[in-house]
Write a protein that holds these residues in place. Structure first.
Motif, PDB file in Angstrom:
ATOM      1  N   TRP A 295      13.482 -52.813  27.284  1.00  0.00           N
ATOM      2  CA  TRP A 295      14.170 -52.823  28.578  1.00  0.00           C
ATOM      3  C   TRP A 295      15.525 -52.126  28.561  1.00  0.00           C
ATOM      4  O   TRP A 295      16.066 -51.794  29.601  1.00  0.00           O
ATOM      5  N   GLY A 296      16.082 -52.007  27.383  1.00  0.00           N
ATOM      6  CA  GLY A 296      17.414 -51.417  27.308  1.00  0.00           C
ATOM      7  C   GLY A 296      18.519 -52.409  27.652  1.00  0.00           C
ATOM      8  O   GLY A 296      19.662 -52.027  27.860  1.00  0.00           O
ATOM      9  N   HIS A 297      18.185 -53.652  27.755  1.00  0.00           N
ATOM     10  CA  HIS A 297      19.214 -54.681  27.974  1.00  0.00           C
ATOM     11  C   HIS A 297      18.672 -56.001  27.467  1.00  0.00           C
ATOM     12  O   HIS A 297      17.482 -56.123  27.178  1.00  0.00           O
ATOM     13  N   ARG A 298      19.579 -56.970  27.381  1.00  0.00           N
ATOM     14  CA  ARG A 298      19.155 -58.298  26.938  1.00  0.00           C
ATOM     15  C   ARG A 298      18.638 -59.099  28.102  1.00  0.00           C
ATOM     16  O   ARG A 298      18.964 -58.810  29.250  1.00  0.00           O
ATOM     17  N   GLY A 299      17.856 -60.127  27.820  1.00  0.00           N
ATOM     18  CA  GLY A 299      17.465 -61.059  28.870  1.00  0.00           C
ATOM     19  C   GLY A 299      18.648 -61.920  29.243  1.00  0.00           C
ATOM     20  O   GLY A 299      19.432 -62.305  28.377  1.00  0.00           O
ATOM     21  N   ALA A 300      18.818 -62.217  30.547  1.00  0.00           N
ATOM     22  CA  ALA A 300      19.931 -63.071  30.948  1.00  0.00           C
ATOM     23  C   ALA A 300      19.682 -63.628  32.340  1.00  0.00           C
ATOM     24  O   ALA A 300      18.899 -63.066  33.120  1.00  0.00           O
ATOM     25  N   VAL A 301      20.333 -64.741  32.613  1.00  0.00           N
ATOM     26  CA  VAL A 301      20.337 -65.270  33.975  1.00  0.00           C
ATOM     27  C   VAL A 301      21.705 -64.923  34.547  1.00  0.00           C
ATOM     28  O   VAL A 301      22.729 -65.295  33.985  1.00  0.00           O
TER      29      VAL A 301
ATOM     30  N   GLY B 183      17.657 -48.665  36.014  1.00  0.00           N
ATOM     31  CA  GLY B 183      16.490 -48.715  35.131  1.00  0.00           C
ATOM     32  C   GLY B 183      16.293 -50.070  34.482  1.00  0.00           C
ATOM     33  O   GLY B 183      15.534 -50.217  33.528  1.00  0.00           O
ATOM     34  N   CYS B 184      16.984 -51.099  35.004  1.00  0.00           N
ATOM     35  CA  CYS B 184      16.849 -52.430  34.421  1.00  0.00           C
ATOM     36  C   CYS B 184      15.688 -53.179  35.064  1.00  0.00           C
ATOM     37  O   CYS B 184      15.287 -52.876  36.184  1.00  0.00           O
ATOM     38  N   ALA B 185      15.158 -54.163  34.338  1.00  0.00           N
ATOM     39  CA  ALA B 185      14.134 -55.031  34.899  1.00  0.00           C
ATOM     40  C   ALA B 185      14.830 -56.263  35.437  1.00  0.00           C
ATOM     41  O   ALA B 185      15.256 -57.125  34.663  1.00  0.00           O
ATOM     42  N   ALA B 186      15.002 -56.332  36.781  1.00  0.00           N
ATOM     43  CA  ALA B 186      15.759 -57.433  37.361  1.00  0.00           C
ATOM     44  C   ALA B 186      15.064 -57.937  38.614  1.00  0.00           C
ATOM     45  O   ALA B 186      14.444 -57.163  39.344  1.00  0.00           O
ATOM     46  N   ALA B 187      15.156 -59.259  38.869  1.00  0.00           N
ATOM     47  CA  ALA B 187      14.589 -59.790  40.098  1.00  0.00           C
ATOM     48  C   ALA B 187      15.326 -61.050  40.509  1.00  0.00           C
ATOM     49  O   ALA B 187      15.799 -61.806  39.652  1.00  0.00           O
TER      50      ALA B 187
ATOM     51  N   LEU C 133      11.993 -65.382  32.971  1.00  0.00           N
ATOM     52  CA  LEU C 133      12.355 -63.960  32.973  1.00  0.00           C
ATOM     53  C   LEU C 133      13.308 -63.657  31.824  1.00  0.00           C
ATOM     54  O   LEU C 133      13.185 -62.646  31.138  1.00  0.00           O
ATOM     55  N   GLU C 134      14.265 -64.562  31.628  1.00  0.00           N
ATOM     56  CA  GLU C 134      15.251 -64.353  30.566  1.00  0.00           C
ATOM     57  C   GLU C 134      14.550 -64.249  29.211  1.00  0.00           C
ATOM     58  O   GLU C 134      14.849 -63.368  28.410  1.00  0.00           O
TER      59      GLU C 134
END
Ligand SMILES: Nc1nc2c(ncn2[C@@H]2O[C@H](COP(=O)(O)OP(=O)(O)O)[C@@H](O)[C@H]2O)c(=O)[nH]1
Ligand SMILES: [Mg+2]
Lengths: 535, 306
Positions: free
Chosen positions: A450-456, A476-480, A491-492
Motif C-alpha cells: 500500500w505504501g503506507h501503514r495501517g491506521a485508524v 494512491g492510498c487505500a482509505a475508506a 481495515l487497519e
C-alpha cells in the motif's frame, strides 16, 4: 604474630569468607498502592532479621510521630527524604541492603502514589522478584493492577503477593482466599502464572520473618523463608553470546581491545564472533584483564576482548555468536512503552533513544494503550504520564537487539526528550513480525503493497473525514470512511487507512493532516501510487 | 530450550564489580570532561581499583580530584601522594584558600558552616573551574537514608543542587547523560555496595588503604563514648583535659577535628571485617558532623555537598 593471624583466619572471618562465597544475590522490589505497608514491611524484614544498626533504630524512634504504629514506626527506616517524613509517604525508590546466612538481598522500596509510578519502574527494571502488597481490608486496587502490569512488562521472573494487615482482618482465611482468587485472575491476564500468595502483618510481624501462630490455616512459608529459598532466575535467559561494545581501548599501537558488559551467554579465547553492523567475523585472541587474562567469561561480566583481525568496530556495535538466533538489526521495531513524563508522548517528535551503547533519534507511533481497569488494550495515538502501551518505533539508524523477553539488556531502551533532557519513556523491544496478529502476511509486506501503514484516522467531523478520503485516494492510498470501530480495526489490520469521526480528534486543513500523518510515519513522504512495488 | 540457565552464577561481589566497571566505562565514553572525586578513603581506593580494571591495559582516562580542607589527617595526605604517584594517575588538589584565610575552622564558625565553605563550596568551585561535566564519587546507598534514594547518575542543576523530588527515572543499566552547560551529573559507581562488601573487596583484591583504618595507640580526647583526635592545635580542651593514648581506629575518614575514632583492636582487614559483622552501629554515627539535625545529610546534598 603469624600464629595469631592464622588462628584468626580460621575463626569468624574464615567462616564469613566461606559462606560469603556461596551466597548469591536476589534483587527484589516491593510495590502496591499507597499505605499498603511497603515501607513498614521492609523495616520489619530488616529489623527482625537483625539488619538494622542501633543508631538507626534510635533515629527512627526519635522521629516516630505516628503513635498508632506503636513504639517504633518501622517505615521510618526506609523513608529517608524530609518531604517523605513530613508527608508520611514514599516518593522515591529507596534501596536497602541486607543479608541472611543464605543470601544477599537488594530491596527497592518503591512509591505507591500514581504520580510516582516512574520511580516504581526504576526499581522494577533490575529486579528478579516483585512483592506486590495488598491491604487485606481494601483488597485489589487499581494501583495493585498497574504495578503488577509493570512488573509483568518489565519481565520480572517471580512474583509474591503479600496480603498485608491481616491483623486488621481478624487473621481470617476467607479474606485471604477472596483476594487471592480475585488477584490471580488479574495476574493471569497479565501472563503472570506463578505468583505465590502469603498472608502477613508487617506491623505485628506475623509471617514476615517467622511463621505466625495466628494463622494456623496457612501452611506456606514465611515471607523471608520464601525469599531465601526461591530459585533465582535471571532474565538474560538467552544463552547466545551478546556484547555491546562500550568503548574501544587503544593504549598503544600493539593493542586494540573492545570493552563491554556481556549481556548474555559466554565467550572463550578462540571463539568466533560476528560484529554488527558490518557482519565481519573474527576470533577472540584474548580476554584481557588486570588480574591476568581470562580463559572464559560470561554474563554479566565486564570484559575487554582482543580479536585476531583488525575489524572496524566502534562504540555501539554489537559482538555476537550463534547464527541460528542472530540479533535483529533494524531501525523499525515494536515496543511496549512506559511513559514517565508529564508531557505526553508526541508522535511527531524526534526523541533521543538510548539502547545498549547506541544513541539514535526515533519517532514513536502508538498503537494501543493498556486499560488499567480491564487490563485490555484500546487504540491510542499517544500516552500520558504513567500509561503503558504498544508502539511502533522508527529509529534514525538500525539497532541491534533481541526481544526483551529473551534478553533484558539488549532488548531495552530509554527515550529522552531533547528539549527538557527528561527521561520520558522506557521501552521493551520485539521485532515487528512478532506481533500478536502476525498471520500469513507480514505488516512489512502490507506496507510494501500500500505504501503506507495501517491506521485508524479519527477526525472531528464527517466532512473532514470525506475530504481526507478523497485526498488520500488521490495520493494512491487505500482509505475508506467506516462506521464501526470493528471495521476500522479490520481495515487497519489489512494495512489500510480507516477514517472515523469521534470527538476531540484531528481537525484542520486536509493538507496539514496529511503532513501530520507523514510526520507520524503513517504515510510515507510524498509517496505517489507505488502500489504493488517491492513485493 | 531458551530458558535454561547455562551460564554459571557470579558471586555477589563479582556482580557488583561488573556493574561498577560498566558505569565507569559509560562515563568515560559519554562525557567530555569527567573527573573522579578522590577522598582518600577506602571507598575511593576501591573506585580507583575498579577504574584500573575497567580501562586495562590502558591508563585511567580521567583525573582524580581531591578537595582538601587542610584539616585532613596527616596520614591521609601522605597516603594520597604516595598512592596516586604509584598509580601514575593525574591528581588535582583544590582548597578554598579564601575561606581559610578568613578563619574557617570548625570550632570558630561551627561544623555546618565550615563544611559548607571548605567542602561544598570548594567542590563546586573546583568542578566549575575544571569545567567538569561529570564527577564520580564513592558514595554508597547503605551509608545514609537520603543516599539510599539517590540515582547512580545524579543530576545537579546549574547551582550544583540536587532535587530529590524530581530525579530522572533510571532503568536497567541505561543512563541519561544529557545536560545543558553549567549543569552537571554526579555519578556513584559504588551505589549498590555495602560497607562490608567494600572491606571484602579490599581483602580479596589486596587494595592499599590509609593506616588510620587499622587499630593503634593514638592520642585522643575521651568524651564519653566519643574519641576526638588531637591533630589540630585549635581543638578546645575542657578544664584539665588531657589527651590519652587509646587503642582505636577510624571507621570512616574525614577532617581530623570532626571525625570520631572508635575503640578497636582490629589491626588487619580480616579483623576489621570480624568487627563489622559484630557491629551494632552504623558507619556514619561516629562522624561528628552528621549529628547536627535530623535529615542533615539531605540538606547538605541539596546544597551541593557530595
Ligand atoms: N494494622 C496494621 N497496620 C499496618 C500494617 N502495615 C502497615 N501498616 C500501617 O499502614 C500505614 C502505611 O504504611 P507504610 O509502610 O507507610 O505504607 P506504604 O505507603 O505502602 O509504604 C502506616 O500507618 C503503617 O503503620 C499491618 O500489617 N497492620
Ligand atoms: Mg512507603
Amino acid at each position: 604474630m603469624a600464629a595469631l593471624v592464622e588462628s584468626l583466619e580460621e575463626s569468624a572471618f574464615a567462616q564469613y569468607v566461606a559462606t560469603e562465597r556461596k551466597k548469591d544475590l536476589l534483587r527484589l522490589l516491593t510495590c502496591g498502592s499507597v499505605d499498603d505497608g511497603k515501607s513498614t514491611l521492609i523495616g520489619r524484614l530488616l529489623y527482625d532479621s537483625r539488619n538494622v544498626f542501633e543508631d538507626q533504630i534510635h533515629a527512627a524512634a526519635k522521629a516516630t510521630r505516628n503513635r498508632s504504629a506503636g513504639a517504633l514506626d518501622l517505615s521510618l527506616l526506609t523513608d529517608g527524604l524530609r518531604a517523605e517524613r513530613e508527608q508520611g509517604i514514599t516518593i522515591d525508590v529507596a534501596y536497602r541492603y541486607f543479608a541472611t546466612a543464605r543470601r544477599k538481598f537488594i530491596i527497592a522500596d518503591t512509591p505507591g502514589h500514581e504520580q510516582y509510578t516512574r520511580n516504581m519502574a526504576t526499581g522494577a527494571s533490575t529486579a528478579d522478584l516483585a512483592i506486590v502488597l495488598i491491604d487485606a481490608r481494601l483488597g485489589v486496587l487499581p494501583q495493585s493492577r498497574r504495578h503488577a502490569s509493570i512488573c509483568s512488562l518489565l519481565g520480572i521472573p517471580r512474583c509474591v503477593v503479600a496480603i498485608n494487615k491481616m491483623d486488621l482482618a481478624g487473621y481470617d482465611a476467607q479474606v485471604f482466599e477472596k483476594i487471592r482468587l480475585e488477584f490471580s485472575e488479574a495476574l493471569g491476564k497479565l501472563g503472570i502464572r506463578e505468583a505465590v500468595f502469603l498472608p502477613i502483618s508487617a506491623l505485628t510481624g506475623d509471617n514476615v520473618v517467622r511463621r505466625s501462630g495466628r494463622m494456623p490455616w496457612f501452611e506456606g512459608p514465611s515471607l523471608l523463608e520464601h525469599l531465601e529459598t526461591v530459585p533465582i532466575r535471571r532474565t538474560a535467559a538467552h544463552t547466545e553470546f551478546r556484547m555491546p561494545v562500550q568503548l574501544v581501548l587503544r593504549p598503544d599501537h600493539s593493542f586494540r581491545g573492545y570493552a563491554g558488559t556481556i549481556a548474555s551467554g559466554r565467550i572463550r579465547a578462540g571463539d568466533v564472533v560476528t560484529a554488527l553492523p558490518t557482519r565481519l567475523k573474527s576470533r577472540v585472541k584474548r580476554i584481557a584483564a588486570l588480574e591476568g587474562d581470562f580463559e572464559e567469561a560470561f554474563a554479566p561480566m565486564a570484559v575487554t576482548l582482543e580479536l585476531e583481525d583488525q575489524l572496524d568496530i566502534s562504540r555501539g556495535d554489537l559482538l555476537y555468536s550463534g547464527e541460528a538466533r542472530a540479533p535483529h538489526a533494524t531501525e523499525r521495531f515494536e515496543a511496549q512503552i512506559i511513559w514517565m513524563d508529564a508531557r505526553p508522548l508526541d508522535p511527531a517528535k524526534r526523541y533521543i533513544l538510548k539502547h545498549t551503547a547506541r544513541t539514535v533519534s526515533a519517532r514513536v507511533s502508538m498503537r494501543q494503550r493498556m486499560n488499567i481497569e480491564t487490563l485490555g488494550d484500546e487504540s491510542a495515538h499517544t500516552l500520558a504520564m504513567n500509561e503503558i502501551g504498544l508502539a511502533e518505533v522508527a529509529a534514525s539508524k538500525p539497532l541491534f537487539f533481541d526481544p526483551y523477553r529473551l534478553n533484558r539488556m539488549t532488548g531495552s531502551f530509554i527515550l529522552i526528550d531533547p528539549e527538557s533532557n527528561a527521561t520520558s519513556g522506557a521501552g521493551m523491544m520485539r521485532a515487528l513480525a512478532e506481533r500478536r496478529d502476525a498471520g500469513p502476511v507480514s505488516p512489512a509486506e502490507r506496507v510494501a503493497r500500500w505504501g503506507h501503514r495501517g491506521a485508524v484516522i479519527r477526525t472531528s467531523t464527517m466532512d473532514l473525514a470525506l475530504a481526507l478520503e478523497r485526498a488520500l485516494f488521490d495520493r494512491g492510498c487505500a482509505a475508506a470512511v467506516v462506521e464501526s470501530e470493528q471495521s476500522a480495526r479490520a481495515l487497519e489490520r489489512a494495512g489500510m487507512l480507516a477514517l472515523r469521526t469521534s470527538e476531540g480528534t484531528r481537525d484542520g486543513a486536509t493538507g496539514e493532516i496529511l503532513s501530520d500523518l507523514e510526520q507520524e510515519g503513517i504515510l510515507h513522504a510524498r509517496h505517489l501510487g507505488s502500489r504493488g512495488e517491492g513485493i | 530450550m531458551v530458558y535454561t540457565q547455562c551460564v554459571p552464577e557470579l558471586s555477589h561481589l563479582q556482580l557488583l564489580e561488573a556493574e561498577s566497571m560498566h558505569i565507569l566505562r559509560e562515563v568515560a565514553s559519554e562525557f567530555q570532561r569527567p573527573v573522579l572525586l578522590y577522598s582518600i578513603g577506602k571507598d575511593s581506593s576501591c573506585l580507583v581499583r575498579l577504574a584500573q580494571k575497567a580501562f586495562y591495559p590502558g591508563p585511567i582516562p580521567f583525573p582524580l580530584l581531591h578537595v582538601d580542607t587542610s584539616y585532613k589527617f596527616r596520614e591521609m595526605i601522605e597516603f594520597r601522594d604516595f598512592y596516586t604517584r604509584q598509580m601514575g594517575v593525574r591528581l588535582i588538589v583544590h582548597t578554598n584558600r579564601k575561606a581559610l584565610e578568613d578563619g574557617a575552622q570548625p570550632f570558630a564558625i561551627g561544623t555546618q558552616r565550615c563544611c559548607g565553605l571548605l567542602k561544598t563550596q570548594a567542590l563546586l568551585d573546583a568542578i566549575r573551574e575544571g569545567g567538569f561535566d561529570a564527577a564520580m564519587g564513592g558514595a554508597r546507598r547503605d551509608e545514609e537514608r537520603s543516599r539510599a534514594k539517590e540515582r547512580i547518575y545524579s543530576f545537579r542543576d546549574a547551582h550544583g543542587q540536587w532535587d530529590p523530588k524530581n530525579q530522572r527515572p533510571e532503568l536497567w543499566n541505561i543512563f541519561n547523560n544529557r545536560i545543558e552547560s553549567a549543569e552537571s551529573i554526579r555519578i556513584f559507581p559504588l551505589s549498590n555496595w555495602t560497607e562490608l562488601d567494600v572491606w571484602h573487596y579490599i581483602h580479596v583484591e589486596k587494595i592499599p588503604i590509609v593506616p588510620l583504618y587499622f587499630a593503634k595507640e593514638r592520642p585522643m580526647l575521651v568524651r564519653g563514648e566519643t574519641l576526638i583526635p588531637v591533630e589540630q592545635p585549635f581543638i578546645p580542651m575542657l578544664d584539665g583535659e588531657q589527651p590519652k593514648m587509646v587503642r582505636c581506629r577510624m571507621r570512616s575518614l574525614g577532617c581530623s577535628p570532626c571525625t570520631g575514632a572508635i575503640r578497636s583492636d582490629a589491626d588487619t582487614v580480616p579483623k576489621i571485617i570480624e568487627e563489622l559483622i559484630a557491629a551494632r552501629r552504623s558507619e556514619r554515627e561516629n562522624r561528628v558532623i552528621d549529628h547536627d539535625q535530623d535529615g542533615s545529610m539531605e540538606m547538605k546534598k541539596r546544597e551541593g555537598y557530595f
